[in-house]
Design a protein around this motif. Structure first.
Motif, PDB file in Angstrom:
ATOM      1  N   PRO A  23     -13.872  -6.832 -21.484  1.00  0.00           N
ATOM      2  CA  PRO A  23     -12.992  -5.946 -20.585  1.00  0.00           C
ATOM      3  C   PRO A  23     -13.778  -5.238 -19.754  1.00  0.00           C
ATOM      4  O   PRO A  23     -14.627  -4.548 -20.158  1.00  0.00           O
ATOM      5  CB  PRO A  23     -11.948  -5.196 -21.644  1.00  0.00           C
ATOM      6  CG  PRO A  23     -13.122  -5.119 -22.899  1.00  0.00           C
ATOM      7  CD  PRO A  23     -14.068  -6.309 -22.847  1.00  0.00           C
ATOM      8  N   GLN A  25     -12.984  -1.510 -17.705  1.00  0.00           N
ATOM      9  CA  GLN A  25     -11.689  -0.493 -17.752  1.00  0.00           C
ATOM     10  C   GLN A  25     -12.303   0.633 -16.668  1.00  0.00           C
ATOM     11  O   GLN A  25     -13.379   0.969 -16.599  1.00  0.00           O
ATOM     12  CB  GLN A  25     -11.546   0.128 -19.258  1.00  0.00           C
ATOM     13  CG  GLN A  25     -11.251  -0.835 -20.194  1.00  0.00           C
ATOM     14  CD  GLN A  25     -10.998  -0.462 -21.231  1.00  0.00           C
ATOM     15  OE1 GLN A  25     -11.547   0.646 -21.953  1.00  0.00           O
ATOM     16  NE2 GLN A  25     -10.326  -1.264 -22.350  1.00  0.00           N
ATOM     17  N   THR A  40     -11.312 -13.534 -21.692  1.00  0.00           N
ATOM     18  CA  THR A  40     -11.879 -13.963 -23.150  1.00  0.00           C
ATOM     19  C   THR A  40     -12.458 -15.261 -23.119  1.00  0.00           C
ATOM     20  O   THR A  40     -11.656 -16.246 -22.327  1.00  0.00           O
ATOM     21  CB  THR A  40     -10.692 -13.624 -24.162  1.00  0.00           C
ATOM     22  OG1 THR A  40     -11.171 -13.843 -25.619  1.00  0.00           O
ATOM     23  CG2 THR A  40      -9.507 -14.435 -23.825  1.00  0.00           C
ATOM     24  N   LEU A  61      -7.502 -11.294 -19.347  1.00  0.00           N
ATOM     25  CA  LEU A  61      -7.397 -10.299 -20.391  1.00  0.00           C
ATOM     26  C   LEU A  61      -7.092  -8.944 -19.491  1.00  0.00           C
ATOM     27  O   LEU A  61      -7.711  -8.634 -18.624  1.00  0.00           O
ATOM     28  CB  LEU A  61      -8.479 -10.101 -21.008  1.00  0.00           C
ATOM     29  CG  LEU A  61      -8.683  -8.876 -22.175  1.00  0.00           C
ATOM     30  CD1 LEU A  61      -7.676  -9.086 -23.265  1.00  0.00           C
ATOM     31  CD2 LEU A  61     -10.106  -8.436 -22.452  1.00  0.00           C
ATOM     32  N   SER A  63      -5.569  -4.525 -19.880  1.00  0.00           N
ATOM     33  CA  SER A  63      -5.518  -3.595 -21.021  1.00  0.00           C
ATOM     34  C   SER A  63      -4.857  -2.472 -20.353  1.00  0.00           C
ATOM     35  O   SER A  63      -5.271  -1.981 -19.183  1.00  0.00           O
ATOM     36  CB  SER A  63      -7.118  -3.325 -21.693  1.00  0.00           C
ATOM     37  OG  SER A  63      -7.988  -3.029 -20.419  1.00  0.00           O
ATOM     38  N   TYR A  72      -4.321  -4.581 -25.581  1.00  0.00           N
ATOM     39  CA  TYR A  72      -4.781  -5.677 -24.998  1.00  0.00           C
ATOM     40  C   TYR A  72      -3.898  -6.848 -24.627  1.00  0.00           C
ATOM     41  O   TYR A  72      -2.891  -7.122 -25.645  1.00  0.00           O
ATOM     42  CB  TYR A  72      -6.090  -6.144 -25.489  1.00  0.00           C
ATOM     43  CG  TYR A  72      -7.039  -5.289 -25.355  1.00  0.00           C
ATOM     44  CD1 TYR A  72      -8.153  -5.164 -24.439  1.00  0.00           C
ATOM     45  CD2 TYR A  72      -7.587  -4.481 -26.420  1.00  0.00           C
ATOM     46  CE1 TYR A  72      -8.946  -4.228 -24.387  1.00  0.00           C
ATOM     47  CE2 TYR A  72      -8.459  -3.503 -26.643  1.00  0.00           C
ATOM     48  CZ  TYR A  72      -9.240  -3.265 -25.385  1.00  0.00           C
ATOM     49  OH  TYR A  72     -10.239  -2.487 -25.595  1.00  0.00           O
TER      50      TYR A  72
END
Length: 97
Positions: A23, A25, A40, A61, A63, A72
């Motif tokens: 991930p 962020q 993923t 993915l 989040s 997630y």
């Protein structure tokens, strides 16, 4: 981030998934709230595909959350328009002190 799960996808046959997620962020303007995206990559097997032989998958993915708790989401999108083939979302909650 390493992940593993088992779920029932087809006629109560278990589908195991073991993989690794990456991930990215970004912090919002208030400093604590985070949004993210990534992917993923995993190995799975299904009774209806290659008679339970393992094969690789890669999924998007997303989040959202705060430093101590992140939610997630992984989406398996419909492949061929069939109502029984895809459009499944998995949600994972991660909490760390």
């Amino acid at each position: 981030m390493v992940d593993a799960l088992v779920f029932s996808a087809l006629r109560w046959n278990a589908e195991p998934v073991v993989g690794d997620a990456k991930p990215w962020q970004w912090r919002s303007f208030d400093g604590d709230f985070k949004l993210g995206t990534g992917y993923t990559a995993a190995i799975t097997s299904r009774a209806d595909i290659a008679r339970n032989s393992p094969f690789p998958i890669s999924l998007p993915l997303l989040s959202v959350g705060y430093p101590a708790s992140m939610l997630y989401s992984v989406l398996i999108h419909c492949f061929n328009g069939s109502p029984n083939n895809g459009n499944v979302a998995f949600l994972f909650l991660r909490h760390a002190d």
